[in-house]
Design a protein around this motif. Structure first.
Motif: not given
Length: 276
Positions: A52-54, A59-66, A134-136, A139-146
């Motif tokens: 999760f942390r990686t 993704g530099q996920d702001e909600q995850g960092i918080k 919540k962790y947009a 999600a955006a990073m994964q979509e970019t990968w796909k």
């Protein structure tokens, strides 16, 4: 045991006669394993929420960092959706008998979206959608990968390893084939094939540098298992914490130029048997 390497390059073991895979060793059997020297302890150091942390880092996920900084119980969020009725019954108290049970049962669902999980029961699908909302950033990073794999049939990971999916295509329903692996592999690889072996290596080296009697016996994805005499317990925990947190993060910065702005953390279990 036959030691093997998975497609994501993390260590695994393929069972021989009895089909045992040590990385999937059922928790209930850990109590069968004790230190070979009387009075010694079995120590297990885990890297907390490593995948999760990686994913939050990449993704530099702001909600995850918080959430990580605020030490939010991510499994509580899972339980509030998948086990909504029980969650309401215990008033969201994860330390109550009901709360503790549903929190444990939530763990298999919490990070499933990291591995591309989208299907399941109605309640599970509701949670997976809520996780992506919540962790947009993840999600955006994964979509970019796909989308990258759909176009180029390959993906270069954060540390340079390239995964190939030459048969990836867009189906009539709009689904990108290989999505589960595309979402999973870069996260699993960085966490447990890049960071963890480095952490274990640092700990292994420290034990020798300090002339300690403690020694390592196993590693399982995000943890290191060793045998420790009682008088070395505090020193072992201190060195394991340094190896898993500070040293592995600094190594990633020096070797790959990765700014580890999401902190790594670890926890220890030391007892008469593995996992106690």
């Amino acid at each position: 045991f036959n030691q093997a390497i998975t497609q994501t390059h993390r260590l695994s073991s393929s069972g021989k006669k009895y089909g045992v895979q040590f990385q999937n060793f059922p928790r209930k059997y850990k109590r069968l394993i004790k230190a070979r020297t009387e009075g010694w302890m079995v120590a297990e150091t885990d890297s907390a929420q490593l995948e999760f942390r990686t994913a939050v880092l990449m993704g530099q996920d702001e909600q995850g960092i918080k959430d990580i900084a605020d030490r939010v119980d991510v499994h509580k969020f899972t339980a509030s959706i998948i086990f909504r009725e029980e969650f309401a019954e215990c008033g969201g108290d994860m330390k109550s008998e009901i709360g503790a049970r549903i929190r444990q049962d939530s763990k298999s669902h919490t990070f499933k979206p990291l591995y591309g999980g989208q299907s399941g029961s109605e309640r599970e699908m509701e949670y997976y959608a809520a996780f992506r909302d919540k962790y947009a950033g993840i999600a955006a990073m994964q979509e970019t990968w796909k989308q990258a794999v759909l176009k180029h049939k390959q993906l270069r990971t954060i540390t340079g390893l390239i995964f190939y999916w030459p048969d990836t295509e867009l189906t009539k329903s709009g689904y990108i084939t290989n999505s589960t692996n595309i979402c999973n592999y870069p996260v699993q690889m960085f966490a447990t094939a890049d960071i963890m072996p480095i952490a274990v290596r640092f700990l292994w080296q420290y034990l020798r540098m300090h002339g300690m009697r403690a020694f390592l016996t196993n590693t399982v994805h995000d943890s290191a298992i060793g045998e420790v005499p009682p008088d070395e317990r505090e020193q072992y925990e201190r060195l394991a914490t340094k190896a898993f947190n500070e040293d592995s993060a600094e190594f990633m910065r020096r070797l790959y130029g990765i700014d580890m702005n999401v902190p790594l953390e670890s926890e220890h279990k030391l007892g008469a048997h593995w996992g106690t």
